[in-house]
Design an enzyme around this catalytic site. Structure first.
Site, PDB file in Angstrom:
ATOM      1  N   TYR A  55       0.870  -1.190   0.000  1.00  8.34           N
ATOM      2  CA  TYR A  55       0.000   0.000   0.000  1.00  8.34           C
ATOM      3  C   TYR A  55       0.902   1.234   0.000  1.00  8.34           C
ATOM      4  O   TYR A  55       1.524   1.571   1.003  1.00  8.34           O
ATOM      5  CB  TYR A  55      -0.922   0.028   1.222  1.00  8.34           C
ATOM      6  CG  TYR A  55      -2.005  -1.032   1.256  1.00  8.34           C
ATOM      7  CD1 TYR A  55      -2.404  -1.714   0.108  1.00  8.34           C
ATOM      8  CD2 TYR A  55      -2.652  -1.333   2.443  1.00  8.34           C
ATOM      9  CE1 TYR A  55      -3.410  -2.673   0.160  1.00  8.34           C
ATOM     10  CE2 TYR A  55      -3.664  -2.295   2.496  1.00  8.34           C
ATOM     11  CZ  TYR A  55      -4.031  -2.962   1.348  1.00  8.34           C
ATOM     12  OH  TYR A  55      -5.036  -3.903   1.410  1.00  8.34           O
ATOM     13  N   SER A  89     -21.902   3.693   0.264  1.00 10.84           N
ATOM     14  CA  SER A  89     -21.775   4.413   1.538  1.00 10.84           C
ATOM     15  C   SER A  89     -22.813   5.511   1.685  1.00 10.84           C
ATOM     16  O   SER A  89     -22.977   6.074   2.769  1.00 10.84           O
ATOM     17  CB  SER A  89     -20.387   5.055   1.629  1.00 10.84           C
ATOM     18  OG  SER A  89     -20.260   6.075   0.644  1.00 10.84           O
ATOM     19  N   GLY A  90     -23.482   5.848   0.575  1.00 13.90           N
ATOM     20  CA  GLY A  90     -24.403   6.982   0.623  1.00 13.90           C
ATOM     21  C   GLY A  90     -23.687   8.305   0.374  1.00 13.90           C
ATOM     22  O   GLY A  90     -24.316   9.355   0.315  1.00 13.90           O
ATOM     23  N   LEU A 139     -18.277  -1.425   2.205  1.00 15.90           N
ATOM     24  CA  LEU A 139     -19.029  -0.336   1.545  1.00 15.90           C
ATOM     25  C   LEU A 139     -18.795  -0.359   0.042  1.00 15.90           C
ATOM     26  O   LEU A 139     -19.051   0.622  -0.649  1.00 15.90           O
ATOM     27  CB  LEU A 139     -18.599   1.020   2.132  1.00 15.90           C
ATOM     28  CG  LEU A 139     -18.926   1.204   3.616  1.00 15.90           C
ATOM     29  CD1 LEU A 139     -18.376   2.533   4.135  1.00 15.90           C
ATOM     30  CD2 LEU A 139     -20.436   1.136   3.851  1.00 15.90           C
ATOM     31  N   ARG A 144     -16.052  -0.122  -1.540  1.00 19.87           N
ATOM     32  CA  ARG A 144     -15.102   0.971  -1.833  1.00 19.87           C
ATOM     33  C   ARG A 144     -15.786   2.346  -1.795  1.00 19.87           C
ATOM     34  O   ARG A 144     -15.387   3.259  -2.512  1.00 19.87           O
ATOM     35  CB  ARG A 144     -14.444   0.773  -3.204  1.00 19.87           C
ATOM     36  CG  ARG A 144     -14.098  -0.659  -3.612  1.00 19.87           C
ATOM     37  CD  ARG A 144     -13.180  -1.302  -2.628  1.00 19.87           C
ATOM     38  NE  ARG A 144     -12.672  -2.582  -3.085  1.00 19.87           N
ATOM     39  CZ  ARG A 144     -11.367  -2.840  -3.227  1.00 19.87           C
ATOM     40  NH1 ARG A 144     -10.483  -1.920  -2.987  1.00 19.87           N
ATOM     41  NH2 ARG A 144     -10.981  -4.036  -3.597  1.00 19.87           N
ATOM     42  N   GLY A 145     -16.821   2.457  -1.007  1.00 23.95           N
ATOM     43  CA  GLY A 145     -17.518   3.741  -0.881  1.00 23.95           C
ATOM     44  C   GLY A 145     -18.761   3.820  -1.749  1.00 23.95           C
ATOM     45  O   GLY A 145     -19.618   4.682  -1.537  1.00 23.95           O
TER      46      GLY A 145
HETATM   47  N1  LIG Z   1      -7.363  -8.465   1.226  1.00 18.40           N
HETATM   48  C1  LIG Z   1      -7.601  -7.687   0.203  1.00 18.40           C
HETATM   49  O1  LIG Z   1      -7.464  -8.097  -0.964  1.00 18.40           O
HETATM   50  C2  LIG Z   1      -8.035  -6.268   0.419  1.00 18.40           C
HETATM   51  C3  LIG Z   1      -8.462  -5.492  -0.674  1.00 18.40           C
HETATM   52  C4  LIG Z   1      -8.870  -4.201  -0.431  1.00 18.40           C
HETATM   53  C5  LIG Z   1      -8.877  -3.681   0.857  1.00 18.40           C
HETATM   54  N2  LIG Z   1      -8.443  -4.453   1.891  1.00 18.40           N
HETATM   55  C6  LIG Z   1      -8.402  -3.910   3.276  1.00 18.40           C
HETATM   56  O2  LIG Z   1      -9.709  -3.606   3.698  1.00 18.40           O
HETATM   57  C7  LIG Z   1      -9.788  -2.236   4.105  1.00 18.40           C
HETATM   58  C8  LIG Z   1     -11.161  -1.690   3.782  1.00 18.40           C
HETATM   59  O3  LIG Z   1     -11.366  -1.783   2.374  1.00 18.40           O
HETATM   60  P1  LIG Z   1     -11.893  -0.588   1.501  1.00 18.40           P
HETATM   61  O4  LIG Z   1     -11.260   0.657   2.002  1.00 18.40           O
HETATM   62  O5  LIG Z   1     -11.765  -0.904   0.083  1.00 18.40           O
HETATM   63  O6  LIG Z   1     -13.415  -0.680   1.811  1.00 18.40           O
HETATM   64  P2  LIG Z   1     -14.663   0.137   2.101  1.00 18.40           P
HETATM   65  O7  LIG Z   1     -14.751   0.304   3.583  1.00 18.40           O
HETATM   66  O8  LIG Z   1     -15.741  -0.538   1.364  1.00 18.40           O
HETATM   67  O9  LIG Z   1     -14.482   1.553   1.380  1.00 18.40           O
HETATM   68  C9  LIG Z   1     -13.816   2.579   2.017  1.00 18.40           C
HETATM   69  C10 LIG Z   1     -14.164   3.886   1.350  1.00 18.40           C
HETATM   70  O10 LIG Z   1     -15.543   4.175   1.544  1.00 18.40           O
HETATM   71  C11 LIG Z   1     -15.731   5.549   1.721  1.00 18.40           C
HETATM   72  N3  LIG Z   1     -16.582   5.790   2.918  1.00 18.40           N
HETATM   73  C12 LIG Z   1     -17.693   6.533   2.943  1.00 18.40           C
HETATM   74  N4  LIG Z   1     -18.235   6.537   4.160  1.00 18.40           N
HETATM   75  C13 LIG Z   1     -17.442   5.817   4.954  1.00 18.40           C
HETATM   76  C14 LIG Z   1     -17.478   5.479   6.323  1.00 18.40           C
HETATM   77  N5  LIG Z   1     -18.432   5.915   7.127  1.00 18.40           N
HETATM   78  N6  LIG Z   1     -16.510   4.720   6.829  1.00 18.40           N
HETATM   79  C15 LIG Z   1     -15.525   4.257   6.030  1.00 18.40           C
HETATM   80  N7  LIG Z   1     -15.429   4.546   4.702  1.00 18.40           N
HETATM   81  C16 LIG Z   1     -16.385   5.326   4.162  1.00 18.40           C
HETATM   82  C17 LIG Z   1     -14.353   6.162   1.898  1.00 18.40           C
HETATM   83  O11 LIG Z   1     -14.026   6.806   0.692  1.00 18.40           O
HETATM   84  P3  LIG Z   1     -13.716   8.358   0.739  1.00 18.40           P
HETATM   85  O12 LIG Z   1     -12.641   8.520   1.779  1.00 18.40           O
HETATM   86  O13 LIG Z   1     -13.296   8.666  -0.660  1.00 18.40           O
HETATM   87  O14 LIG Z   1     -15.026   8.971   1.163  1.00 18.40           O
HETATM   88  C18 LIG Z   1     -13.417   5.003   2.046  1.00 18.40           C
HETATM   89  O15 LIG Z   1     -12.162   5.220   1.449  1.00 18.40           O
HETATM   90  C19 LIG Z   1      -8.639  -1.559   3.358  1.00 18.40           C
HETATM   91  O16 LIG Z   1      -8.238  -0.364   3.997  1.00 18.40           O
HETATM   92  C20 LIG Z   1      -7.586  -2.625   3.398  1.00 18.40           C
HETATM   93  O17 LIG Z   1      -6.917  -2.600   4.666  1.00 18.40           O
HETATM   94  C21 LIG Z   1      -8.044  -5.732   1.687  1.00 18.40           C
END
Ligand SMILES: NC(=O)c1ccc[n+]([C@@H]2O[C@H](COP(=O)([O-])OP(=O)(O)OC[C@H]3O[C@@H](n4cnc5c(N)ncnc54)[C@H](OP(=O)(O)O)[C@@H]3O)[C@@H](O)[C@H]2O)c1
Length: 331
Positions: free
Chosen positions: A56, A212-213, A206, A208-209
């Site tokens: 990352y 999320s709304g 979410l 990837r957002g």
């Molecule tokens: N094992 C794997 O292959 C893999 C792959 C991907 C991720 N991951 C891990 O999983 C974690 C979470 O994944 P993700 O970031 O893709 O998933 P996510 O939680 O579905 O999406 C996060 C994005 O949603 C938006 N968002 C809007 N409201 C939110 C809220 N209340 N809380 C949190 N986010 C909100 C944010 O975008 P904005 O900031 O642009 O608003 C944030 O960057 C990553 O950080 C990583 O550590 C693992």
């Protein structure tokens, strides 16, 4: 803070984990001071599980977490690290490497960047098609014996690989995408994990957002994963945002936000599942923490199912080249 046990051999962790990926460029630029403040706020709220990957931001994310943990009790955090994804200096993806020697080398660098003497959960980010999973797990098990790693996890692998890995060493959790619109694990992966006593750390709760709304069409800027993700593309995003609109109706009736209902749905799928939230700002984190007070009833779950039926999303969860690297999509 509520806690959940991560598999039958893993640690007890906070019921929500903080995924730090978005703090290192995957979703476009992030503010460093705000990222660190978000990690601090998470720890202060009782979140113990911090997830990262050595790739990352090519080490940036680990150094950020290392900095955030300075002057704090290191044992307050359970650090989960993925390794194996190879990138060039421009950030391009070059494939995966989970050879035993490479693992030990990756781990040595990770410990330095995080400024810690052990990793709580260490896992290959993807199955390396050229290396039997048994060899990969054995190499991590050597690092467990040597005291550098506490627990072994997996990421995005399918049922057969999970069985093979667990035959070598106890596996505490599988990290995999799971959300209202990514329910692929329900058919065979989740049952196998339950049979073997392996927990789930769910990412992309979410999508990837997208659900999320807070997302609107054409929001992804350059360098944002979402600019290339099928579900965010013209022709798909409209349908997917329609599902979010339907979900908003359920959330409004419940008096919670769309993001909260989406995260609560994942948490409600079993005590063995820990949602990772990808907040990179304190306001998003606060919203996610609100989920700890949300209890979904059978009627709520039925209403959510009507709003977002299984398989309703348009578009795959990754673009074709990345989908082809997912062992989890093969079995
Ligand atoms: N094992 C794997 O292959 C893999 C792959 C991907 C991720 N991951 C891990 O999983 C974690 C979470 O994944 P993700 O970031 O893709 O998933 P996510 O939680 O579905 O999406 C996060 C994005 O949603 C938006 N968002 C809007 N409201 C939110 C809220 N209340 N809380 C949190 N986010 C909100 C944010 O975008 P904005 O900031 O642009 O608003 C944030 O960057 C990553 O950080 C990583 O550590 C693992």
């Amino acid at each position: 803070m509520q806690h959940r046990q991560l598999g039958k051999t893993g640690p007890s962790v906070s019921a929500l984990g903080l995924g730090c990926m978005g703090m290192s460029g995957m979703y476009g630029p992030a503010e460093r001071p705000e990222s660190i403040a978000t990690i601090h706020a998470a720890l202060e709220a009782g979140i113990t599980l911090l997830d990262t990957g050595d790739f990352y931001g090519m080490g940036h994310n680990e150094m950020l977490i290392g900095e955030a943990l300075q002057g704090r009790n290191r044992d307050q955090a359970l650090i989960s690290v993925k390794f194996g994804a190879l990138r060039d200096p421009a950030g391009n993806w070059l494939g995966y490497d989970a050879r035993p020697k490479a693992i030990k080398s990756f781990l040595a660098y990770t410990l330095q960047r995080l400024r810690v003497d052990h990793i709580d959960i260490y896992r290959p980010a993807r199955l390396d098609p050229d290396v039997p999973i048994e060899d990969t797990i054995e190499a991590i098990a050597d690092m467990v014996k040597a005291g550098y790693v506490r627990h072994i996890g997996l990421s995005e692998v399918g049922a057969e690989t999970i069985h093979r890995a667990a035959s070598v060493h106890p596996i505490c959790d599988l990290q995999i995408e799971y959300s209202l619109i990514s329910r692929g694990i329900e058919d065979s992966i989740l049952p196998v994990c339950r049979e073997l006593g392996i927990g789930i750390t769910a990412y992309g709760v979410l999508s990837r957002g997208l659900i999320s709304g807070h997302w609107s069409k054409d929001k992804a800027g350059p360098g944002d994963f979402r600019a290339h993700s099928p579900r965010f593309q013209e022709g798909n995003v409209e349908r997917n945002l329609g599902l979010v609109e339907a979900l908003k109706g359920v959330a409004d009736r419940k008096g919670v936000s769309v993001a909260q209902i989406a995260i609560a749905w994942v948490a409600a799928q079993g005590e063995d599942i820990v949602p990772l939230v990808g907040a990179r700002r304190r306001d998003r984190l606060a919203e996610a923490l609100g989920v700890l007070n949300v209890r979904l009833t059978e009627e709520d779950l039925a209403a959510i199912e009507r709003a977002v039926p299984k398989g309703a999303a348009a578009g795959d969860r990754y673009a074709a080249p990345q989908m082809s690297m997912l062992d989890s999509e093969r079995s």
